[in-house]
Design a protein around this motif. Structure first.
Motif, PDB file in Angstrom:
ATOM      1  N   GLN A  44      47.673 -20.395 -53.008  1.00  0.00           N
ATOM      2  CA  GLN A  44      47.272 -19.403 -51.937  1.00  0.00           C
ATOM      3  C   GLN A  44      48.184 -19.588 -50.987  1.00  0.00           C
ATOM      4  O   GLN A  44      48.474 -18.817 -50.042  1.00  0.00           O
ATOM      5  N   GLU A  45      48.758 -20.783 -50.477  1.00  0.00           N
ATOM      6  CA  GLU A  45      49.387 -21.136 -49.438  1.00  0.00           C
ATOM      7  C   GLU A  45      50.996 -20.238 -49.570  1.00  0.00           C
ATOM      8  O   GLU A  45      51.518 -19.896 -48.483  1.00  0.00           O
ATOM      9  N   LEU A  46      51.463 -20.112 -50.778  1.00  0.00           N
ATOM     10  CA  LEU A  46      52.495 -19.405 -51.136  1.00  0.00           C
ATOM     11  C   LEU A  46      52.322 -17.943 -50.802  1.00  0.00           C
ATOM     12  O   LEU A  46      53.079 -17.086 -50.220  1.00  0.00           O
ATOM     13  N   LEU A  47      51.078 -17.427 -51.365  1.00  0.00           N
ATOM     14  CA  LEU A  47      50.804 -16.063 -51.436  1.00  0.00           C
ATOM     15  C   LEU A  47      50.807 -15.722 -49.894  1.00  0.00           C
ATOM     16  O   LEU A  47      51.296 -14.738 -49.350  1.00  0.00           O
ATOM     17  N   PHE A  48      50.034 -16.564 -48.993  1.00  0.00           N
ATOM     18  CA  PHE A  48      49.877 -16.415 -47.468  1.00  0.00           C
ATOM     19  C   PHE A  48      51.394 -16.227 -46.776  1.00  0.00           C
ATOM     20  O   PHE A  48      51.888 -15.596 -46.103  1.00  0.00           O
ATOM     21  N   ALA A  49      52.203 -17.351 -47.190  1.00  0.00           N
ATOM     22  CA  ALA A  49      53.336 -17.370 -46.467  1.00  0.00           C
ATOM     23  C   ALA A  49      54.530 -16.170 -46.816  1.00  0.00           C
ATOM     24  O   ALA A  49      55.193 -15.640 -45.852  1.00  0.00           O
ATOM     25  N   ALA A  50      54.523 -16.161 -48.065  1.00  0.00           N
ATOM     26  CA  ALA A  50      55.537 -14.768 -48.545  1.00  0.00           C
ATOM     27  C   ALA A  50      54.959 -13.617 -48.092  1.00  0.00           C
ATOM     28  O   ALA A  50      55.769 -12.628 -47.862  1.00  0.00           O
ATOM     29  N   GLY A  51      53.619 -13.230 -48.066  1.00  0.00           N
ATOM     30  CA  GLY A  51      53.102 -11.932 -47.415  1.00  0.00           C
ATOM     31  C   GLY A  51      53.344 -10.778 -48.386  1.00  0.00           C
ATOM     32  O   GLY A  51      53.586  -9.920 -47.840  1.00  0.00           O
ATOM     33  N   MET A  52      53.595 -10.966 -49.631  1.00  0.00           N
ATOM     34  CA  MET A  52      54.218  -9.749 -50.605  1.00  0.00           C
ATOM     35  C   MET A  52      53.013  -9.125 -51.073  1.00  0.00           C
ATOM     36  O   MET A  52      52.885  -8.065 -51.515  1.00  0.00           O
ATOM     37  N   HIS A  53      51.988 -10.093 -51.579  1.00  0.00           N
ATOM     38  CA  HIS A  53      51.005  -9.632 -52.324  1.00  0.00           C
ATOM     39  C   HIS A  53      49.640 -10.047 -51.269  1.00  0.00           C
ATOM     40  O   HIS A  53      49.519 -10.862 -50.734  1.00  0.00           O
ATOM     41  N   SER A  54      48.443  -9.621 -52.148  1.00  0.00           N
ATOM     42  CA  SER A  54      47.108 -10.046 -51.531  1.00  0.00           C
ATOM     43  C   SER A  54      46.332 -10.261 -52.821  1.00  0.00           C
ATOM     44  O   SER A  54      46.804 -10.004 -53.944  1.00  0.00           O
ATOM     45  N   ILE A 159      46.580  -8.422 -56.142  1.00  0.00           N
ATOM     46  CA  ILE A 159      46.288  -8.842 -57.394  1.00  0.00           C
ATOM     47  C   ILE A 159      44.857  -8.844 -57.411  1.00  0.00           C
ATOM     48  O   ILE A 159      44.006  -9.507 -56.608  1.00  0.00           O
ATOM     49  N   LEU A 160      44.353  -8.183 -58.458  1.00  0.00           N
ATOM     50  CA  LEU A 160      42.780  -7.953 -58.609  1.00  0.00           C
ATOM     51  C   LEU A 160      42.226  -8.818 -59.796  1.00  0.00           C
ATOM     52  O   LEU A 160      42.890  -8.559 -61.101  1.00  0.00           O
ATOM     53  N   VAL A 161      41.379  -9.499 -59.528  1.00  0.00           N
ATOM     54  CA  VAL A 161      40.783 -10.498 -60.581  1.00  0.00           C
ATOM     55  C   VAL A 161      39.120 -10.078 -60.558  1.00  0.00           C
ATOM     56  O   VAL A 161      38.311 -10.460 -59.533  1.00  0.00           O
ATOM     57  N   LYS A 162      38.764  -9.375 -61.576  1.00  0.00           N
ATOM     58  CA  LYS A 162      37.311  -8.988 -61.473  1.00  0.00           C
ATOM     59  C   LYS A 162      36.379  -9.881 -62.532  1.00  0.00           C
ATOM     60  O   LYS A 162      36.939  -9.929 -63.640  1.00  0.00           O
ATOM     61  N   LEU A 163      35.481 -10.606 -61.905  1.00  0.00           N
ATOM     62  CA  LEU A 163      34.815 -11.745 -62.810  1.00  0.00           C
ATOM     63  C   LEU A 163      33.496 -11.349 -62.913  1.00  0.00           C
ATOM     64  O   LEU A 163      32.739 -11.104 -61.976  1.00  0.00           O
ATOM     65  N   CYS A 164      32.771 -11.098 -64.301  1.00  0.00           N
ATOM     66  CA  CYS A 164      31.633 -11.003 -64.445  1.00  0.00           C
ATOM     67  C   CYS A 164      30.777 -12.061 -64.891  1.00  0.00           C
ATOM     68  O   CYS A 164      31.074 -12.687 -66.098  1.00  0.00           O
ATOM     69  N   LEU A 244      47.668 -15.842 -60.477  1.00  0.00           N
ATOM     70  CA  LEU A 244      48.697 -16.102 -59.378  1.00  0.00           C
ATOM     71  C   LEU A 244      50.096 -16.790 -59.909  1.00  0.00           C
ATOM     72  O   LEU A 244      50.920 -16.360 -59.342  1.00  0.00           O
ATOM     73  N   ARG A 245      49.945 -17.324 -60.862  1.00  0.00           N
ATOM     74  CA  ARG A 245      51.111 -18.400 -61.325  1.00  0.00           C
ATOM     75  C   ARG A 245      52.414 -17.132 -61.371  1.00  0.00           C
ATOM     76  O   ARG A 245      53.358 -17.866 -61.061  1.00  0.00           O
TER      77      ARG A 245
END
Lengths: 274, 274
Positions: A44-54, A159-164, A244-245
């Motif tokens: 999550q920290e990398l996702l935040f810092a890089a700002g390329m994806h959500s 990045i979409l993760v749908k969990l039922c 995310l990996r």
């Protein structure tokens, strides 16, 4: 993914054992969840810092399936500064006056951020279908509309993760009865929850159709066996880490580049200071 | 409060040792933080369930004082479902076109919820004063305006906790240099951070005035010694727990009442079914 069922084509919830535990014991599962949780925190920290994806996590499930508990579990690892949780309840008259995605779209996550939907636009093909809250002609179109909307998000870097969250009818009964016993939880009781149980099979059908129709390759549903809360938490933490990996190397590369620019700026500033 | 300095009348940051550790060792402090964190988690759940009050945490501090780190620390205990974090950056032209509280007010927490402000309306008497970004006649009025605004929030059931993270000039230098060394953090570098250091004493003065003028009984500032991150986290977790604890009995009483109503509804429903 190891602990969840990726929907690929037609699915029937009846065929998936909601009490499965992957042959694990609780203690081991909790340790593994905690290990994965730390990895999730870093990602999550990398996702935040890089700002390329959500990241958008869509949580669906019947009453007491554990949506709130799941969010509580994820809270231990996610940095609140980068997360927004949005719950979708009975729509207001203003919301009903718009298309069904109008109230959803503003909550799509910004780049770098995580959004968690507690219920979602899928309610418009679940409760709406079960209780005929809209004409059939309207909700039948929604499956395609959902697929197109989600494709828009994915193509824009989400990045979409749908969990039922999948529980058994017996497990739900136990959880409802537990609430009656527990003085600090009995305020959560709602007669509505018991009434909705009468429609158990209708909901199962509605879920089967929604999961089957809305699992294209770019946005598949994952069914999570959720009778055992510790297994559910493991499965979800694992699914998020695995989602995310694959982006990690790209984020690190971007950050390295940004760092070089920042260091060069600093050098120039210091040279100017003499 | 045990680990923080409650501002009561005039304060001078110079008189408060930012490196203090309360005579504790790190390991003990971390254990105590974790214990208090669990209590914080329970208190947040009651705050949410009872819906009688909200919590607003205002975080101020110089660059690298640890605002982000504080939020990261609180993330471990708070349920993201009940928290919103709002960062206040350089105002947009639209925001400048309004009074300085216009952009802040919409982020006041709803009952049951927690808001954390990462910087806040206090920037309008800090950076604005140091760099003359508004006429003196304008910012001089703001201390009273802030006090009145905060009183409005408190009188409407907001529990307001204002925390000023206090670090030394040496500690800041070390943290800035650390960022240059760390490849995964160097993207955070900003020449601006080094430039702002030139105004260290001006900021100290601006903080002294703001903390002194805006610490009425209903909304005092707390100064947190923040050179040691583990002591900072302990002090803040403790301050939040102590701020919420006095409300606990009232929340439990309300929940008990709500539970009784819910159980009665259920009984009636079952009798009707029988």
């Amino acid at each position: 993914m190891k602990y969840v069922h990726r929907v690929d084509g037609k699915v029937q919830l009846r065929d998936i054992d909601s009490s499965q535990d992957g042959g694990m014991i609780e203690d081991d599962a909790r340790k593994e969840t905690s290990r994965l949780g730390k990895e999730l925190e870093e990602l999550q920290e990398l996702l935040f810092a890089a700002g390329m994806h959500s990241l958008l996590v869509v949580l669906q499930g019947r009453d007491t399936a554990g949506k709130d508990g799941t969010i509580r579990g994820l809270s231990r690892y996610l940095n609140i500064q980068g997360v927004k949780v949005k719950g979708f309840k009975v729509p207001t008259p203003e919301e009903i006056g718009h298309d069904f995605l109008w109230r959803v779209h503003p909550h799509a996550p910004q780049k770098g951020m995580v959004s968690i939907f507690n219920r979602s636009h899928y309610e418009d093909v679940l409760v709406v279908r079960v209780h005929n809250l809209a004409p059939e002609g309207a909700w039948k179109k929604r499956y395609d509309q959902i697929n197109e909307f989600e494709q828009l998000l994915v193509e824009n870097g989400t990045i979409l993760v749908k969990l039922c969250l999948h529980i058994s009818k017996d497990e739900q009964k136990e959880r409802l009865l537990e609430r009656e016993q527990d003085a600090t939880k009995s305020w959560k009781l709602s007669v509505g929850d018991w009434k909705e149980r009468e429609f158990w099979d209708d909901y199962t059908d509605a879920y089967d159709v929604a999961l089957s129709k809305c699992s294209p390759n770019h946005a598949p549903w994952y069914v999570v066996a959720a009778d055992r809360k510790w297994y559910r938490d493991l499965a979800i933490t694992h699914a998020l880490v695995e989602s995310l990996r694959p982006y990690k190397d790209g984020w690190l590369k971007k950050l390295e580049g940004m760092g070089k620019v920042a260091l060069a700026d600093l050098q120039e500033f210091r040279a100017g200071q003499g």
